[in-house]
Design a protein around this motif. Sequence first.
Motif, PDB file in Angstrom:
ATOM      1  N   UNK A 189     -26.943  23.293 -13.781  1.00 29.60           N
ATOM      2  CA  UNK A 189     -28.327  22.810 -13.741  1.00 29.60           C
ATOM      3  C   UNK A 189     -29.085  23.279 -14.979  1.00 29.60           C
ATOM      4  N   UNK A 190     -28.920  24.567 -15.313  1.00 27.16           N
ATOM      5  CA  UNK A 190     -29.625  25.124 -16.469  1.00 27.16           C
ATOM      6  C   UNK A 190     -29.184  24.447 -17.767  1.00 27.16           C
ATOM      7  N   UNK A 191     -27.878  24.231 -17.929  1.00 24.37           N
ATOM      8  CA  UNK A 191     -27.393  23.612 -19.158  1.00 24.37           C
ATOM      9  C   UNK A 191     -27.941  22.199 -19.304  1.00 24.37           C
ATOM     10  N   UNK A 192     -28.045  21.461 -18.208  1.00 33.00           N
ATOM     11  CA  UNK A 192     -28.625  20.119 -18.271  1.00 33.00           C
ATOM     12  C   UNK A 192     -30.056  20.186 -18.794  1.00 33.00           C
ATOM     13  N   UNK A 193     -30.811  21.163 -18.304  1.00 38.43           N
ATOM     14  CA  UNK A 193     -32.198  21.327 -18.742  1.00 38.43           C
ATOM     15  C   UNK A 193     -32.268  21.789 -20.190  1.00 38.43           C
ATOM     16  N   UNK A 194     -31.371  22.698 -20.572  1.00 41.98           N
ATOM     17  CA  UNK A 194     -31.367  23.191 -21.950  1.00 41.98           C
ATOM     18  C   UNK A 194     -31.082  22.055 -22.933  1.00 41.98           C
ATOM     19  N   UNK A 205     -37.747  26.067 -24.547  1.00 44.04           N
ATOM     20  CA  UNK A 205     -38.782  25.375 -23.783  1.00 44.04           C
ATOM     21  C   UNK A 205     -38.515  25.396 -22.278  1.00 44.04           C
ATOM     22  N   UNK A 206     -37.283  25.650 -21.891  1.00 47.61           N
ATOM     23  CA  UNK A 206     -36.926  25.648 -20.471  1.00 47.61           C
ATOM     24  C   UNK A 206     -37.243  26.998 -19.849  1.00 47.61           C
ATOM     25  N   UNK A 207     -37.929  26.988 -18.734  1.00 47.02           N
ATOM     26  CA  UNK A 207     -38.301  28.228 -18.051  1.00 47.02           C
ATOM     27  C   UNK A 207     -37.414  28.463 -16.830  1.00 47.02           C
ATOM     28  N   UNK A 208     -37.410  29.696 -16.377  1.00 50.35           N
ATOM     29  CA  UNK A 208     -36.659  30.019 -15.161  1.00 50.35           C
ATOM     30  C   UNK A 208     -37.224  29.253 -13.970  1.00 50.35           C
ATOM     31  N   UNK A 209     -38.555  29.088 -13.935  1.00 45.82           N
ATOM     32  CA  UNK A 209     -39.166  28.328 -12.841  1.00 45.82           C
ATOM     33  C   UNK A 209     -38.630  26.902 -12.796  1.00 45.82           C
ATOM     34  N   UNK A 237     -28.294  36.130 -11.835  1.00 50.29           N
ATOM     35  CA  UNK A 237     -28.451  36.321 -13.273  1.00 50.29           C
ATOM     36  C   UNK A 237     -29.619  37.262 -13.550  1.00 50.29           C
ATOM     37  N   UNK A 238     -29.436  38.113 -14.531  1.00 49.11           N
ATOM     38  CA  UNK A 238     -30.499  39.051 -14.875  1.00 49.11           C
ATOM     39  C   UNK A 238     -31.574  38.450 -15.747  1.00 49.11           C
ATOM     40  N   UNK A 239     -31.275  37.328 -16.407  1.00 43.28           N
ATOM     41  CA  UNK A 239     -32.224  36.700 -17.316  1.00 43.28           C
ATOM     42  C   UNK A 239     -31.756  35.281 -17.620  1.00 43.28           C
ATOM     43  N   UNK A 240     -32.597  34.547 -18.305  1.00 41.87           N
ATOM     44  CA  UNK A 240     -32.208  33.194 -18.736  1.00 41.87           C
ATOM     45  C   UNK A 240     -31.041  33.282 -19.715  1.00 41.87           C
ATOM     46  N   UNK A 241     -31.049  34.291 -20.558  1.00 41.47           N
ATOM     47  CA  UNK A 241     -29.965  34.469 -21.527  1.00 41.47           C
ATOM     48  C   UNK A 241     -28.625  34.651 -20.828  1.00 41.47           C
ATOM     49  N   UNK A 242     -28.626  35.357 -19.690  1.00 39.23           N
ATOM     50  CA  UNK A 242     -27.379  35.585 -18.961  1.00 39.23           C
ATOM     51  C   UNK A 242     -26.765  34.286 -18.447  1.00 39.23           C
ATOM     52  N   UNK A 243     -27.594  33.283 -18.205  1.00 41.88           N
ATOM     53  CA  UNK A 243     -27.063  31.997 -17.755  1.00 41.88           C
ATOM     54  C   UNK A 243     -26.154  31.410 -18.831  1.00 41.88           C
ATOM     55  N   UNK A 244     -26.538  31.624 -20.092  1.00 38.33           N
ATOM     56  CA  UNK A 244     -25.787  31.065 -21.211  1.00 38.33           C
ATOM     57  C   UNK A 244     -24.650  31.976 -21.641  1.00 38.33           C
ATOM     58  N   UNK A 245     -24.918  33.284 -21.681  1.00 39.33           N
ATOM     59  CA  UNK A 245     -23.972  34.217 -22.299  1.00 39.33           C
ATOM     60  C   UNK A 245     -23.304  35.177 -21.316  1.00 39.33           C
ATOM     61  N   UNK A 246     -23.703  35.138 -20.071  1.00 41.97           N
ATOM     62  CA  UNK A 246     -23.182  36.111 -19.112  1.00 41.97           C
ATOM     63  C   UNK A 246     -21.689  36.027 -18.883  1.00 41.97           C
ATOM     64  N   UNK A 247     -21.086  34.875 -19.202  1.00 37.83           N
ATOM     65  CA  UNK A 247     -19.649  34.703 -18.986  1.00 37.83           C
ATOM     66  C   UNK A 247     -18.808  35.412 -20.042  1.00 37.83           C
ATOM     67  N   UNK A 248     -19.439  35.882 -21.146  1.00 35.97           N
ATOM     68  CA  UNK A 248     -18.662  36.430 -22.250  1.00 35.97           C
ATOM     69  C   UNK A 248     -17.949  37.731 -21.882  1.00 35.97           C
TER      70      UNK A 248
END
Length: 220
Positions: A22-27, A34-38, A55-66
């Motif tokens: 869902x987040x990647x679609x919004x990104x 521009x995309x918020x957690x809300x 997730x601890x943050x929006x960044x973790x959605x993108x990079x947490x898998x590393x």
Amino acid sequence: MSAGLDLRERTRRAVRTELMSVAMDLFVRNGYEATTIDEIVAAAGMSRRSFFRYFGSKEDVVLGHLDALGASLAEALDQRPANEDAWTALRRAFDTLIAHQTSDPQGALSMRQMLDGNPGLQARNLERQCRWHDRLAPQIAARLSYPGTGPADDSPAGAGAVVDSHPGAGPAAGARTAAVIGAALACMEAANRAWMATDGRTPLATILDDVMRTVRPAAF
């Protein structure tokens, strides 16, 4: 009890995967900054409180898998034959990363494009990947045949093997290990960029082989 834990973990992973999708679609649609957690939780149909369970943050959605990818890479390296030289072992271990990307090539391309369009996010991506050095260093040091850390210098590492001929384990030993890992990861990053430039039409494995052979001709 074990089965229950397994079920909870499967459910957790499924929710994380859905949130990431869902987040990647919004990104991709609106841009990362521009995309918020809300907006993410609204699109996913959950609360902010539930989001922060995964997730601890929006960044973790993108990079947490590393972190998990780094662990998989280290495990793959550990499973390579003991007499395989460091450079070849790293290339074969990178198949784990390639498999991750090729399982969802469009998603991987979108991720690369987003990273390249956001210098801050790209820097944090590289920073997280730097943590892989610590995971890989012990195994690479052993494959470089430092005394007391790996096979003897006359081990059958194969033709053209990367073997350290310097005796001792002083500061330069760690530097040589770091240099090999850093060069290999730089090759992986360069291959990823080239792969993105072809829109995924050229196999990432083919590009990576070519790049790593540029550093070490006639490898593997």
